[in-house]
Design an enzyme around this catalytic site. Structure first.
Site, PDB file in Angstrom:
ATOM      1  N   LYS A   1       0.349   4.116  -8.622  1.00  8.87           N
ATOM      2  CA  LYS A   1       0.518   5.460  -9.185  1.00  8.87           C
ATOM      3  C   LYS A   1       1.841   5.570  -9.942  1.00  8.87           C
ATOM      4  CE  LYS A   1       1.283  10.264  -8.152  1.00  8.87           C
ATOM      5  NZ  LYS A   1       0.980  11.470  -7.426  1.00  8.87           N
TER       6      LYS A   1
ATOM      7  N   THR B   1      -8.076  -3.882  -0.985  1.00  8.80           N
ATOM      8  CA  THR B   1      -8.616  -5.210  -1.271  1.00  8.80           C
ATOM      9  C   THR B   1      -9.675  -5.624  -0.264  1.00  8.80           C
ATOM     10  OG1 THR B   1      -6.506  -5.819  -2.264  1.00  8.80           O
ATOM     11  CG2 THR B   1      -7.949  -7.631  -1.645  1.00  8.80           C
TER      12      THR B   1
ATOM     13  N   GLY C   1      -3.614  -4.767  -4.257  1.00  8.90           N
ATOM     14  CA  GLY C   1      -4.595  -3.760  -4.658  1.00  8.90           C
ATOM     15  C   GLY C   1      -3.848  -2.509  -5.069  1.00  8.90           C
ATOM     16  N   HIS C   2      -3.915  -2.176  -6.342  1.00 10.96           N
ATOM     17  CA  HIS C   2      -3.214  -0.991  -6.825  1.00 10.96           C
ATOM     18  C   HIS C   2      -4.232   0.061  -7.249  1.00 10.96           C
ATOM     19  CE1 HIS C   2       0.552  -3.564  -7.885  1.00 10.96           C
ATOM     20  NE2 HIS C   2       0.324  -3.465  -6.609  1.00 10.96           N
TER      21      HIS C   2
ATOM     22  N   ARG D   1       2.383 -29.765  -6.270  1.00 13.92           N
ATOM     23  CA  ARG D   1       2.246 -30.232  -7.665  1.00 13.92           C
ATOM     24  C   ARG D   1       1.022 -31.083  -7.996  1.00 13.92           C
ATOM     25  NH1 ARG D   1       7.619 -32.753  -6.722  1.00 13.92           N
ATOM     26  NH2 ARG D   1       6.660 -32.481  -4.695  1.00 13.92           N
TER      27      ARG D   1
ATOM     28  N   ASP E   1       0.824  -1.216   0.000  1.00 11.26           N
ATOM     29  CA  ASP E   1       0.000   0.000   0.000  1.00 11.26           C
ATOM     30  C   ASP E   1       0.856   1.263   0.000  1.00 11.26           C
ATOM     31  OD1 ASP E   1      -2.278  -1.759   0.316  1.00 11.26           O
ATOM     32  OD2 ASP E   1      -1.620  -1.963   2.391  1.00 11.26           O
ATOM     33  N   GLU E   2       2.021   1.203  -0.632  1.00 10.47           N
ATOM     34  CA  GLU E   2       2.906   2.376  -0.667  1.00 10.47           C
ATOM     35  C   GLU E   2       2.531   3.332  -1.794  1.00 10.47           C
ATOM     36  OE1 GLU E   2       4.088  -0.746  -1.047  1.00 10.47           O
ATOM     37  OE2 GLU E   2       5.468  -1.199   0.591  1.00 10.47           O
TER      38      GLU E   2
ATOM     39  N   GLY F   1       0.021  13.802  -3.675  1.00  8.80           N
ATOM     40  CA  GLY F   1      -1.425  13.626  -3.834  1.00  8.80           C
ATOM     41  C   GLY F   1      -1.660  12.495  -4.817  1.00  8.80           C
TER      42      GLY F   1
ATOM     43  N   ARG G   1     -10.013  -3.218   5.262  1.00  6.18           N
ATOM     44  CA  ARG G   1      -9.615  -3.203   6.676  1.00  6.18           C
ATOM     45  C   ARG G   1      -8.827  -1.932   7.011  1.00  6.18           C
ATOM     46  NH1 ARG G   1      -6.326  -8.741   7.226  1.00  6.18           N
ATOM     47  NH2 ARG G   1      -5.781  -8.219   5.101  1.00  6.18           N
TER      48      ARG G   1
END
Ligand code: IMP
Length: 448
Positions: free
Chosen positions: A28, A318, A50-51, A160, A23-24, A439, A321
């Site tokens: 972007k 995602t 999650g991007h 496998r 989440d950094e 931003g 939370r």
């Protein structure tokens, strides 16, 4: 912020990796750099990632589809190291198409592993058994996974015999046979829970083969494809999912995800050797966040942490939370720079730090003695969770800045104290901070 003397030469490969617990703001930066590349490639993780990308007034939350999809003409590749929930992937494709984003350039490795419905059940059950009071015996600590079936799918990949790959979705006979085996194994484990149709091989075959049919034109050998592009001098951007401190080998084990999220995962996750990388951009949030369980030395359980959460809107892309928040941990970041071979850093969400009287930065750890007594100081990150739980952060305190900086468009627009923070980070990490984000918008990016 050091001006980069960077050739925009052909043949350049770039990696974008998170240096913390995710989440950094990788989405972007991938979006920003995508236009300078011919292909954007995901190499690890799955729908747990999650991007978020903001283009004009539009906000896109991507999970499996590489962020480069928003750039027309850029090939979007899901590499073999990704675990693909094919139904989620289709949902995402349909969602993008419905908003007018062309997804024709999206291709998926035939060797990527498939997250099946029972993987999500397994994820859920494991977490329940591990959490105290959740029906388990309290003998373990839940990891706090995203419950997207990531761990169970990678476990099957390693085991496998019950694994299914994207290429299998195109061969219903093979798919049926594999699902028979998988369901037989899973039935021995998924007892006492409501499994519905999720362990019925006939129904699963029908469901997954139908998805496979829709994905068929996109399924290919992405390793050959990428090498063909490299042979033509094309530029490739590798988009890391999750982040360094969640890497299964180099993160805060066992509170990690199940893949190699670092730049080291690019080789195995795509078939492109690491020596092809010219640039490794480390994405660093100006403070720390973490979702799920596991040690986080600079976590703030007070109103400062709450302020960071509300100002930074720190809720999972995602799972929704609330994220745990705290000051920037440069001990951890320096470790991540080392492990990834980071060549430059993008400092994200810097605007969130406006308005604090003072800003703290962790530059060392105090490790508690075995008897709980006085410990010793270290500048090393301790990736084993058991060790990291025993550290307390040692802070340097920097002056805060009161000015809003969301309107800054170049380095010199930043107030002196804000620049001091960036310079401190740069000096400590020993690599240039080449991008500062103030931003979510594309235009709110200072590039050195
Ligand atoms: P899993 O990847 O769903 O197995 O979850 C393992 C751990 O990694 C949990 O603590 C998750 O919250 C965390 N995690 C996985 N992916 C991400 C991500 O993209 N951002 C932040 N945390 C993540």
């Amino acid at each position: 912020m050091i001006e980069q003397d960077r050739p925009s030469g052909a043949g350049g490969c770039t990696a974008v990796v998170g240096l913390q617990w995710g989440d950094e703001g990788k989405g972007k930066i991938v979006d920003l750099l995508a236009g300078e590349h011919d292909a954007v490639v995901r190499y690890n993780g799955g729908a747990n990632a999650g991007h978020t990308v903001v283009v004009g007034d539009e906000k896109y939350a991507l999970h499996l589809v590489p962020s480069g999809i928003l750039y027309p003409g850029v090939l979007a590749v899901v590499g073999n190291g990704v675990v693909v929930d094919p139904e989620k992937l289709l949902e995402e494709i349909d969602g993008l198409e419905a908003r007018g984003v062309c997804t024709d350039s999206l291709v998926v490795s035939s060797r990527a592993h498939v997250v099946a419905p029972y993987h999500k059940l397994e994820d859920e059950v494991r977490e329940r058994l591990l959490s105290c009071g959740g029906g388990g015996d309290g003998g373990g600590v839940a990891i706090g996974t995203t419950k997207r079936g990531i761990g169970p799918c990678y476990a099957d990949k390693a085991q496998r015999s019950s694994a299914i790959r994207v290429g299998d979705l195109l061969r219903p006979d093979v798919l049926r046979e594999k699902l028979e085996t998988a369901c037989r194994f899973k039935r021995t484990r998924l007892v006492d829970i409501e499994v519905g149709d999720d362990l019925d091989p006939a129904i699963l075959t029908e469901r997954l083969a139908a998805v496979g049919e829709r994905l068929r034109p996109r399924v290919t050998d992405t390793t050959y494809l990428l090498h063909e592009l490299l042979g033509e001098g094309k530029r490739i951007l590798f988009e890391g999912g999750n982040a360094t401190l969640l890497d299964v080998d180099h993160g805060t084990y066992p509170f990690v995800t199940s893949s190699n999220c670092t730049a080291l995962g690019i080789s195995t996750g795509t078939g492109v050797p690491g020596r092809r990388l010219d640039r490794v951009v480390g994405i660093l949030k100006a403070y720390s966040t973490r979702v799920g369980a596991g040690p986080m030395p600079t976590e703030l359980d007070d109103e400062t942490g709450e302020l960071l959460r509300s100002r930074g809107n720190e809720y999972g892309t995602t799972t929704g939370r609330p994220r745990r928040c705290g000051w920037l941990d440069l001990v951890a970041a320096r470790y991540s720079v080392m492990v990834n071979g980071v060549t430059e850093v993008a400092l994200m969400l810097f605007d969130v730090l406006t308005g604090f009287d003072e800003l703290k930065i962790c530059t060392a750890y105090e490790v508690a003695g075995a008897d709980g007594g006085a410990g010793e100081r270290t500048a090393r990150f301790l990736p084993d969770a058991v060790d990291l739980e025993r550290v307390a952060p040692v802070y340097e305190t920097l002056a805060g800045f009161g000015e809003e900086i969301t309107g800054a468009r170049q380095w010199t627009d930043l107030p002196t104290k804000a620049r001091g923070y960036v310079e401190f980070v740069e000096a400590f990490l020993g690599v240039p901070v080449s991008i500062v984000s103030v931003g979510p918008g594309r235009e709110q990016t200072l590039v050195g």
